[in-house]
Design a protein around this motif. Structure first.
Motif, mmCIF file in Angstrom:
data_model
loop_
_atom_site.group_PDB
_atom_site.id
_atom_site.type_symbol
_atom_site.label_atom_id
_atom_site.label_comp_id
_atom_site.label_asym_id
_atom_site.label_seq_id
_atom_site.Cartn_x
_atom_site.Cartn_y
_atom_site.Cartn_z
ATOM 1 N N TYR A 353 -4.306 -22.955 -43.541
ATOM 2 C CA TYR A 353 -5.299 -21.948 -43.896
ATOM 3 C C TYR A 353 -4.574 -20.671 -44.302
ATOM 4 C CZ TYR A 353 -9.073 -18.543 -43.360
ATOM 5 O OH TYR A 353 -9.987 -17.538 -43.578
ATOM 6 N N GLU A 354 -4.762 -20.273 -45.561
ATOM 7 C CA GLU A 354 -4.142 -19.049 -46.072
ATOM 8 C C GLU A 354 -5.244 -18.019 -46.272
ATOM 9 O OE1 GLU A 354 -0.980 -18.705 -46.540
ATOM 10 O OE2 GLU A 354 -0.152 -20.720 -46.841
ATOM 11 N N TYR A 355 -4.963 -16.780 -45.912
ATOM 12 C CA TYR A 355 -6.007 -15.762 -46.042
ATOM 13 C C TYR A 355 -5.396 -14.428 -46.447
ATOM 14 C CZ TYR A 355 -9.818 -12.619 -44.904
ATOM 15 O OH TYR A 355 -10.791 -11.658 -44.986
ATOM 16 N N LEU A 356 -6.013 -13.807 -47.437
ATOM 17 C CA LEU A 356 -5.620 -12.454 -47.830
ATOM 18 C C LEU A 356 -6.640 -11.490 -47.227
ATOM 19 C CD1 LEU A 356 -3.907 -10.507 -49.632
ATOM 20 C CD2 LEU A 356 -5.697 -10.813 -51.374
ATOM 21 N N PRO A 357 -6.230 -10.650 -46.267
ATOM 22 C CA PRO A 357 -7.201 -9.736 -45.656
ATOM 23 C C PRO A 357 -7.930 -8.895 -46.705
ATOM 24 C CG PRO A 357 -5.192 -9.755 -44.381
ATOM 25 C CD PRO A 357 -4.911 -10.547 -45.633
ATOM 26 N N PHE A 358 -9.230 -8.780 -46.526
ATOM 27 C CA PHE A 358 -10.079 -8.062 -47.482
ATOM 28 C C PHE A 358 -11.171 -7.328 -46.712
ATOM 29 C CE2 PHE A 358 -14.044 -8.585 -50.232
ATOM 30 C CZ PHE A 358 -13.818 -7.423 -50.942
ATOM 31 N N PHE A 359 -11.303 -6.058 -46.956
ATOM 32 C CA PHE A 359 -12.348 -5.243 -46.341
ATOM 33 C C PHE A 359 -13.121 -4.574 -47.475
ATOM 34 C CE2 PHE A 359 -8.558 -5.353 -43.884
ATOM 35 C CZ PHE A 359 -8.874 -5.269 -42.544
ATOM 36 N N TYR A 360 -14.394 -4.335 -47.267
ATOM 37 C CA TYR A 360 -15.127 -3.554 -48.262
ATOM 38 C C TYR A 360 -16.242 -2.790 -47.569
ATOM 39 C CZ TYR A 360 -19.085 -6.786 -48.089
ATOM 40 O OH TYR A 360 -20.159 -7.520 -47.668
ATOM 41 N N SER A 361 -16.732 -1.786 -48.258
ATOM 42 C CA SER A 361 -17.878 -1.053 -47.724
ATOM 43 C C SER A 361 -18.632 -0.434 -48.888
ATOM 44 C CB SER A 361 -17.394 0.039 -46.767
ATOM 45 O OG SER A 361 -18.501 0.682 -46.165
ATOM 46 N N ARG A 362 -19.929 -0.239 -48.677
ATOM 47 C CA ARG A 362 -20.756 0.430 -49.690
ATOM 48 C C ARG A 362 -21.685 1.388 -48.959
ATOM 49 N NH1 ARG A 362 -20.605 -4.824 -52.085
ATOM 50 N NH2 ARG A 362 -22.376 -5.574 -50.896
ATOM 51 N N VAL A 363 -21.661 2.654 -49.344
ATOM 52 C CA VAL A 363 -22.560 3.622 -48.714
ATOM 53 C C VAL A 363 -23.175 4.532 -49.768
ATOM 54 C CG1 VAL A 363 -21.433 3.644 -46.442
ATOM 55 C CG2 VAL A 363 -20.613 5.185 -48.216
ATOM 56 N N PHE A 364 -24.247 5.189 -49.395
ATOM 57 C CA PHE A 364 -24.920 6.193 -50.234
ATOM 58 C C PHE A 364 -25.172 5.709 -51.663
ATOM 59 C CE2 PHE A 364 -22.936 9.151 -47.080
ATOM 60 C CZ PHE A 364 -24.133 9.592 -46.537
ATOM 61 N N GLY A 365 -25.396 4.440 -51.841
ATOM 62 C CA GLY A 365 -25.749 3.945 -53.171
ATOM 63 C C GLY A 365 -24.576 3.817 -54.120
ATOM 64 N N GLY A 366 -23.698 4.823 -54.236
ATOM 65 C CA GLY A 366 -22.656 4.736 -55.259
ATOM 66 C C GLY A 366 -21.233 4.795 -54.736
ATOM 67 N N VAL A 367 -21.065 4.831 -53.427
ATOM 68 C CA VAL A 367 -19.722 4.927 -52.858
ATOM 69 C C VAL A 367 -19.319 3.515 -52.429
ATOM 70 C CG1 VAL A 367 -18.300 6.036 -51.091
ATOM 71 C CG2 VAL A 367 -20.318 7.217 -52.002
ATOM 72 N N SER A 368 -18.190 3.032 -52.941
ATOM 73 C CA SER A 368 -17.886 1.622 -52.728
ATOM 74 C C SER A 368 -16.383 1.412 -52.754
ATOM 75 C CB SER A 368 -18.551 0.825 -53.858
ATOM 76 O OG SER A 368 -18.112 -0.501 -53.847
ATOM 77 N N TRP A 369 -15.837 0.924 -51.636
ATOM 78 C CA TRP A 369 -14.391 0.721 -51.623
ATOM 79 C C TRP A 369 -14.017 -0.711 -51.274
ATOM 80 C CZ3 TRP A 369 -12.850 -0.830 -46.796
ATOM 81 C CH2 TRP A 369 -13.470 -0.295 -45.670
ATOM 82 N N VAL A 370 -12.786 -1.065 -51.673
ATOM 83 C CA VAL A 370 -12.214 -2.354 -51.282
ATOM 84 C C VAL A 370 -10.814 -2.095 -50.743
ATOM 85 C CG1 VAL A 370 -13.493 -3.724 -52.985
ATOM 86 C CG2 VAL A 370 -11.255 -2.808 -53.605
ATOM 87 N N PHE A 371 -10.403 -2.939 -49.835
ATOM 88 C CA PHE A 371 -9.023 -2.884 -49.346
ATOM 89 C C PHE A 371 -8.509 -4.308 -49.255
ATOM 90 C CE2 PHE A 371 -5.952 -2.641 -45.647
ATOM 91 C CZ PHE A 371 -4.929 -2.094 -46.407
ATOM 92 N N TYR A 372 -7.469 -4.597 -50.019
ATOM 93 C CA TYR A 372 -6.871 -5.928 -50.000
ATOM 94 C C TYR A 372 -5.485 -5.845 -49.384
ATOM 95 C CZ TYR A 372 -10.385 -7.822 -53.190
ATOM 96 O OH TYR A 372 -11.553 -8.258 -53.747
ATOM 97 N N GLY A 373 -5.140 -6.828 -48.578
ATOM 98 C CA GLY A 373 -3.787 -6.913 -48.042
ATOM 99 C C GLY A 373 -3.695 -6.302 -46.667
ATOM 100 N N ALA A 374 -2.540 -5.717 -46.388
ATOM 101 C CA ALA A 374 -2.288 -5.255 -45.026
ATOM 102 C C ALA A 374 -1.590 -3.909 -45.048
ATOM 103 C CB ALA A 374 -1.416 -6.282 -44.306
ATOM 104 N N SER A 375 -1.583 -3.299 -43.882
ATOM 105 C CA SER A 375 -0.833 -2.063 -43.692
ATOM 106 C C SER A 375 0.195 -2.348 -42.602
ATOM 107 C CB SER A 375 -1.798 -0.948 -43.275
ATOM 108 O OG SER A 375 -1.089 0.239 -43.083
ATOM 109 N N PRO A 376 1.371 -2.878 -42.996
ATOM 110 C CA PRO A 376 2.345 -3.283 -41.975
ATOM 111 C C PRO A 376 2.901 -2.076 -41.227
ATOM 112 C CG PRO A 376 3.265 -3.543 -44.183
ATOM 113 C CD PRO A 376 1.849 -3.097 -44.359
ATOM 114 N N PRO A 377 3.543 -2.297 -40.078
ATOM 115 C CA PRO A 377 4.077 -1.174 -39.308
ATOM 116 C C PRO A 377 4.988 -0.313 -40.179
ATOM 117 C CG PRO A 377 4.360 -3.258 -38.120
ATOM 118 C CD PRO A 377 3.827 -3.601 -39.467
#
Ligand SMILES: Cc1cc2nc3c(=O)[nH]c(=O)nc-3n(C[C@H](O)[C@H](O)[C@H](O)COP(=O)(O)OP(=O)(O)OC[C@H]3O[C@@H](n4cnc5c(N)ncnc54)[C@H](O)[C@@H]3O)c2cc1C
Length: 459
Positions: A353-377
């Protein structure tokens, strides 16, 4: 929908938990011709796309409601309402909480009901929202104090929003993570005055570097949301009617609150296999699985045809040296579910099982972000687009900005955060985070957002 009493005595594949991942297990099982699937879920409805609860479910107009967001609409699939399961030979028992699982007997028992034996087991019990009562905060269970995990929670919250609008007064959201930020947006769109209180130095502190968090803070403040950074809630205070009337902070002050929502994290529902399967960390973590998502016994050996998927699974993340992680995100719930169903059908899509971490959020109708990958130490963040984004945020608008995260150990790109990207740029962010090309901070700084499409074209 089957009542728990009408369950078959045996399931070839028993899925415990009827949430997001379970819906995707069912979809993939049907695609692969895997029969004898039984799903036991404690909620009164079949699987749905849970992220809607803190987004469109809270809209004052045109709000999302079931059956509109049953799985698998969020993954680009068919909407699986209760009849879909019947028509496709999947038994889905709702309001059927499992109280025990005996791996030696290969048997699960529904609370107050019957036992069902299984050939294979898929644990898809997800996570539960931490409440203010979990750390024992006084008043954490007063009427008017909410957390948000299920449709039932969202309905209870909206009932209190309606009450608050009638009576006047504001809401306090405790927690500045993405759930807290999304709920604050939803309540604000409802016209409720909102204060967000959180202990961190910046909003979304666990998701974005501080300079980026500052832009979201400006945006929230421009939308009329009050932010209290560095504020730790120590309890809730009742009013004369016994309902919550305030939140006490670490400095002893009390914030007035007609309604409180705690967005303070989640805990995996892994207790059903206590003593029978390995858990991550000192007893409170998820179910540790191997690279094929098979649960491990207490001795660390893989258990025969016992899997965990979604939020409850603690799995080795290959792109980060097989560090064991849980990912409380839909993409993982969907892809781990699909992987296990295919493996059970004898068609694993990949050796592991391979997985690329992915986060997203949408607020206030037009604010929308994505985050792919990681933030290593020790990751080095290279932000872009901050100055125009800060100016736009002060006017309550989002514009394109983000950050590249460089892994100092390898000199490679490890993650990309992007606000207001085009579909092509979001896809480029994904492709780059997956490919992890060698990258230089100065080059990234000079190229800014332009690096995304240019570098992705070179992959
Ligand atoms: C408000 C909210 C917003 C979110 N927004 C986003 C987002 O924007 N992006 C994103 O990527 N992710 C988001 N998530 C996370 C995402 O929804 C989860 O990662 C996903 O739902 C995990 O799927 P799951 O099936 O593992 O768990 P769940 O969907 O939680 O399903 C687990 C199910 O198991 C049931 N269950 C538990 N114990 C038992 C038992 N003993 N017997 C029977 N049933 C049981 C639960 O009641 C639940 O129905 C959000 C989550 C929430 C709560």
């Amino acid at each position: 929908m089957a009542a728990a009493a009408a369950l078959p005595p045996h399931a070839e594949v028993l899925v415990v938990g009827g949430g997001l991942a379970a819906g995707y297990v069912a979809r993939a099982a049907v695609e692969h011709g895997l029969g004898g699937v039984v799903i036991l879920g404690e909620e009164p409805v079949v699987s749905y796309e849970r992220p809607a609860l803190s987004k469109a479910y809270l809209f004052p107009e045109g709000a999302a409601r079931l059956p509109g967001f049953h799985t698998c609409v969020g993954g680009g699939g068919e909407r699986q309402e209760a009849p879909w399961y019947r028509e496709h030979g999947v038994t889905f028992a709702t309001s059927a909480p499992v109280e025990s699982i005996d791996l030696a007997r290969r048997e699960a028992r529904v609370k107050g009901g019957r036992a069902i034996t299984f050939g294979a087991l898929v644990v898809a019990t997800g996570a539960r929202a931490l409440t203010l009562s979990d750390p024992g905060l006084p008043g954490g269970d007063l009427p008017g104090v909410h957390s948000l995990r299920s449709v039932g929670d969202a309905d209870a919250l909206l009932a209190d929003v309606a009450r608050l609008k009638g009576a006047g007064g504001g809401a306090v959201v405790i927690g500045g993570g993405y759930i807290g930020a999304e709920v604050a947006s939803g309540l604000s769109l409802q016209g409720v005055p909102v204060t967000v209180a959180f202990p961190d130095a910046s909003l979304l502190a666990r998701v974005v570097p501080r300079e980026l968090g500052a832009i979201y803070e400006a945006l929230y403040e421009a939308k009329g949301v009050r932010l209290l950074k560095g504020a730790t809630a120590t309890g809730c205070v009742p009013g004369p009617d016994g309902r919550v009337a305030g939140v006490r902070l670490g400095d002893g002050s009390v914030l007035e609150a007609g309604l409180v929502v705690a967005g303070v994290g989640a805990r995996p529902n892994a207790e059903l296999l206590d003593g029978q399967a390995k858990r991550e960390g000192p007893g409170r973590g998820g179910l540790v699985v191997d690279s094929s998502l098979r649960c491990l016994g207490p001795d660390g050996a893989p258990l025969d045809r016992v899997y965990a998927v979604g939020d409850v699974a603690a799995f080795p993340l290959s792109s980060q040296g097989d560090v064991i992680v849980r990912q409380e995100h839909v993409t993982h719930a969907r892809s781990s579910a699909a992987y296990v169903a295919a493996a059970l059908a004898g068609k694993p899509p990949a050796p592991r099982y391979e997985y690329l971490p992915f986060f997203y959020s949408r607020v206030f109708g037009g604010v929308s972000w994505v985050f792919y990958g990681a933030s290593p130490p020790g990751a080095v963040a290279v932000p872009f687009g901050l100055a125009p984004a800060a100016a736009a945020a002060a006017e309550g608008r989002a514009s394109k900005f983000g950050a590249y995260l460089l892994d100092p150990a390898s000199g490679r790109l490890a993650g990309v955060f992007l606000e207001s990207g085009s579909p092509e740029e979001n896809e480029a962010a994904r492709a780059l985070a997956a490919a992890r090309p060698a990258a230089d901070a100065e080059e990234l700084r000079a190229a800014g957002a332009g690096y995304l499409l240019a570098a992705a074209a070179r992959l």
